[in-house]
Design a protein around this motif. Structure first.
Motif, mmCIF file in Angstrom:
data_model
loop_
_atom_site.group_PDB
_atom_site.id
_atom_site.type_symbol
_atom_site.label_atom_id
_atom_site.label_comp_id
_atom_site.label_asym_id
_atom_site.label_seq_id
_atom_site.Cartn_x
_atom_site.Cartn_y
_atom_site.Cartn_z
ATOM 1 N N LEU A 15 0.717 -1.178 0.472
ATOM 2 C CA LEU A 15 0.142 -0.129 -0.215
ATOM 3 C C LEU A 15 1.116 0.936 0.072
ATOM 4 C CD1 LEU A 15 -3.041 0.938 0.169
ATOM 5 C CD2 LEU A 15 -2.834 1.176 2.883
ATOM 6 N N PRO A 16 1.634 1.281 0.852
ATOM 7 C CA PRO A 16 3.022 2.484 0.943
ATOM 8 C C PRO A 16 3.477 3.390 0.139
ATOM 9 C CG PRO A 16 3.471 1.213 2.698
ATOM 10 C CD PRO A 16 2.302 0.773 1.734
ATOM 11 N N LYS A 17 3.792 2.147 -1.178
ATOM 12 C CA LYS A 17 5.002 2.067 -2.235
ATOM 13 C C LYS A 17 3.990 2.702 -3.921
ATOM 14 C CE LYS A 17 8.409 0.877 -2.176
ATOM 15 N NZ LYS A 17 8.940 1.631 -1.176
ATOM 16 N N LEU A 18 2.463 2.066 -3.828
ATOM 17 C CA LEU A 18 1.937 3.452 -4.525
ATOM 18 C C LEU A 18 1.132 4.116 -4.009
ATOM 19 C CD1 LEU A 18 1.177 2.486 -7.517
ATOM 20 C CD2 LEU A 18 -1.184 0.847 -6.446
ATOM 21 N N PHE A 19 0.815 4.368 -2.780
ATOM 22 C CA PHE A 19 0.253 5.696 -2.084
ATOM 23 C C PHE A 19 0.274 5.719 -0.881
ATOM 24 C CE2 PHE A 19 -3.673 2.763 -4.067
ATOM 25 C CZ PHE A 19 -4.474 3.883 -4.814
ATOM 26 N N PRO A 20 1.406 6.640 -0.934
ATOM 27 C CA PRO A 20 2.924 7.229 -0.009
ATOM 28 C C PRO A 20 1.746 8.607 0.916
ATOM 29 C CG PRO A 20 3.314 7.470 -1.263
ATOM 30 C CD PRO A 20 2.221 6.811 -2.563
ATOM 31 N N PHE A 21 1.197 8.312 2.201
ATOM 32 C CA PHE A 21 0.802 9.280 2.952
ATOM 33 C C PHE A 21 1.740 9.426 4.142
ATOM 34 C CE2 PHE A 21 0.521 6.006 5.730
ATOM 35 C CZ PHE A 21 0.229 5.794 7.118
ATOM 36 N N PRO A 22 1.560 10.957 3.880
ATOM 37 C CA PRO A 22 2.405 11.240 5.682
ATOM 38 C C PRO A 22 1.052 10.384 6.797
ATOM 39 C CG PRO A 22 1.511 13.342 4.486
ATOM 40 C CD PRO A 22 0.610 11.992 3.839
ATOM 41 N N GLN A 23 2.353 11.188 8.116
ATOM 42 C CA GLN A 23 1.508 10.713 9.221
ATOM 43 C C GLN A 23 0.337 11.346 9.524
ATOM 44 O OE1 GLN A 23 1.691 7.620 10.217
ATOM 45 N NE2 GLN A 23 3.306 5.929 9.900
ATOM 46 N N SER A 24 0.500 12.404 9.193
ATOM 47 C CA SER A 24 -0.431 13.795 9.852
ATOM 48 C C SER A 24 -1.999 13.312 9.241
ATOM 49 C CB SER A 24 0.687 15.038 9.496
ATOM 50 O OG SER A 24 0.254 15.269 8.398
ATOM 51 N N ARG A 25 -2.126 12.597 8.033
ATOM 52 C CA ARG A 25 -2.513 12.447 7.179
ATOM 53 C C ARG A 25 -2.766 11.617 7.422
ATOM 54 N NH1 ARG A 25 -3.855 16.931 3.200
ATOM 55 N NH2 ARG A 25 -6.163 15.592 2.508
ATOM 56 N N PRO A 26 -3.369 10.977 8.153
ATOM 57 C CA PRO A 26 -3.911 9.245 7.603
ATOM 58 C C PRO A 26 -4.886 8.963 7.304
ATOM 59 C CG PRO A 26 -4.135 10.374 10.201
ATOM 60 C CD PRO A 26 -3.784 10.953 9.395
ATOM 61 N N GLU A 27 -5.748 9.938 6.893
ATOM 62 C CA GLU A 27 -6.938 9.573 5.889
ATOM 63 C C GLU A 27 -6.792 9.470 4.402
ATOM 64 O OE1 GLU A 27 -6.521 13.953 5.700
ATOM 65 O OE2 GLU A 27 -6.095 12.517 7.557
ATOM 66 N N GLY A 285 5.407 1.292 -7.874
ATOM 67 C CA GLY A 285 4.650 3.142 -7.762
ATOM 68 C C GLY A 285 4.600 3.612 -8.625
ATOM 69 N N CYS A 286 3.587 4.882 -8.377
ATOM 70 C CA CYS A 286 4.114 5.654 -9.886
ATOM 71 C C CYS A 286 5.871 6.144 -9.894
ATOM 72 C CB CYS A 286 3.202 7.033 -9.979
ATOM 73 S SG CYS A 286 1.718 6.285 -9.087
ATOM 74 N N LEU A 287 5.130 6.440 -11.504
ATOM 75 C CA LEU A 287 7.034 7.213 -11.967
ATOM 76 C C LEU A 287 6.999 8.715 -12.179
ATOM 77 C CD1 LEU A 287 9.445 6.514 -13.070
ATOM 78 C CD2 LEU A 287 8.312 6.626 -15.464
ATOM 79 N N GLU A 288 5.970 8.749 -12.021
ATOM 80 C CA GLU A 288 5.969 10.015 -12.518
ATOM 81 C C GLU A 288 4.621 10.665 -11.639
ATOM 82 O OE1 GLU A 288 6.876 11.099 -16.497
ATOM 83 O OE2 GLU A 288 8.548 11.113 -16.805
ATOM 84 N N ASP A 289 3.869 11.670 -12.322
ATOM 85 C CA ASP A 289 2.363 12.277 -12.359
ATOM 86 C C ASP A 289 1.427 11.567 -12.549
ATOM 87 O OD1 ASP A 289 2.350 13.155 -14.302
ATOM 88 O OD2 ASP A 289 2.585 14.918 -13.864
ATOM 89 N N GLU A 290 1.682 10.035 -13.092
ATOM 90 C CA GLU A 290 0.376 8.876 -13.354
ATOM 91 C C GLU A 290 -0.425 8.923 -12.183
ATOM 92 O OE1 GLU A 290 3.007 6.270 -12.935
ATOM 93 O OE2 GLU A 290 3.414 8.646 -13.395
ATOM 94 N N SER A 291 -1.511 8.764 -12.747
ATOM 95 C CA SER A 291 -2.502 8.323 -10.746
ATOM 96 C C SER A 291 -2.235 6.812 -10.927
ATOM 97 C CB SER A 291 -4.676 8.159 -11.687
ATOM 98 O OG SER A 291 -3.945 7.080 -12.758
ATOM 99 N N PRO A 292 -2.497 6.283 -10.176
ATOM 100 C CA PRO A 292 -2.337 5.234 -9.604
ATOM 101 C C PRO A 292 -3.329 3.945 -9.936
ATOM 102 C CG PRO A 292 -2.550 6.487 -7.231
ATOM 103 C CD PRO A 292 -2.987 7.520 -8.513
#
Length: 310
Positions: A15-27, A285-292
């Motif tokens: 999950l975090p490879k394709l959708f990285p998220f900061p701990q401050s934004r768990p949503e 993961g994503c290469l550039e800015d393509e959608s997951p």
């Protein structure tokens, strides 16, 4: 073909490879987790460190409701929490073990069957054996703790191996050395094993077929992905978990087909695992800015073709 796949293996995503998220934004994490859980193609999920207790509870609820196999991805967590189980500094090593105890508790809380870990960095030949011994000692402590905390099942601790010299520069490292370490730990703790990542093997200079045969008795699950090593100046050089089909990259349909064929040859899909069925997880993961979502489509198309040909 899908019937055969569903009988044979669970297919997951890191999950975090394709959708990285900061701990401050768990949503953000919850939203991306639902994207995977609502897709019946994925029957396993690898989550990582979730600091927020409410977010963990929500993630657990959704994962259990969806019926997926749950695994814990240590690589991202170890980098975020600065965990080094092979450190020769006793203070760092002890702090790392304590942090891992917390992660083991999270695994049991979430219902994860496997927690994979990584070594610290390779610091040179002169300290290699000492560092490997420190890692073995640390990992024995984790296995002991996981056993003590076990209730309905025993959490499997699994070492993911990677390149020593090119990019990540992990202590472990070559498959044959990791197998020796696994043999030693397994002699005391049966709930220990190895995780091989297809995308790491080209960076390690190893033949995937030989590596799988070497590690076959210790494999807990498998990562599938792509990597790039042709030109150091390219932004995605090394272990960046790029999508399939990137020009001059290491893994495409042919390599994926050969990898799955070898997994069949070594009876990976028939030997007992900590999970209900053997798990293959895509770490892409994503290469550039393509959608997951585009990357997910990329994964499925490459996998379906390779699975059909293997």
């Amino acid at each position: 073909m899908m019937d055969q796949l569903e009988k044979t293996a669970s297919i997951g995503i890191v999950l975090p490879k394709l959708f990285p998220f900061p701990q401050s934004r768990p949503e953000q994490m919850i939203s991306s987790l639902l994207t995977i859980l609502e897709d019946p193609f994925f029957t396993a999920v690898e989550f990582s460190y979730i600091a927020d207790e409410e977010a963990r509870a929500l993630a657990r609820k959704y994962m259990r409701y969806s019926g997926v196999e749950i695994l814990f991805n240590g690589g991202d967590a170890f980098r975020e929490l600065q965990i080094n189980l092979s450190s020769l500094d006793p203070v760092i090593r002890n702090e790392s073990i304590q942090k891992c105890y917390m992660l083991i508790d999270h695994c049991y809380e979430m219902g994860a069957k496997i927690m994979h870990i990584v070594t610290g960095k390779f610091e040179g030949e002169e300290s290699k054996q000492q560092s490997i011994q420190a890692f073995i000692d640390s990992t024995m402590e984790l296995c002991k703790y996981a056993r003590e905390r076990a209730e309905s099942y025993e959490l499997c601790i699994s070492l993911e191996i990677g390149d020593r010299h090119l990019d990540r520069k992990y202590l472990l490292g070559p498959t044959h050395e990791a197998v020796n370490v696994a043999r030693m730990i397994r002699s005391e703790y049966s709930h220990f094993g190895l995780l091989l990542d297809q995308s790491h093997l080209p960076l390690m200079g190893e033949d995937p077929r030989k590596s799988l045969w070497l590690a076959k008795d210790y494999l807990t699950h498998i990562h599938i992905g792509n990597s790039y090593r042709k030109d150091r100046q390219v932004s995605y050089f090394g272990d960046k978990h790029i999508p399939f089909g990137i020009k001059d990259s290491e893994v495409g349909v042919v390599e994926l087909t050969q990898f799955i064929t070898t997994l069949r040859e070594i009876d990976f899909f028939k030997s007992p695992k900590p999970t209900r069925k053997p798990v293959i997880t895509f770490e892409v993961g994503c290469l550039e800015d393509e959608s997951p979502k585009l990357v997910l489509a990329n994964i499925k198309r490459h996998f379906f073709e390779a699975w059909a040909n293997a």
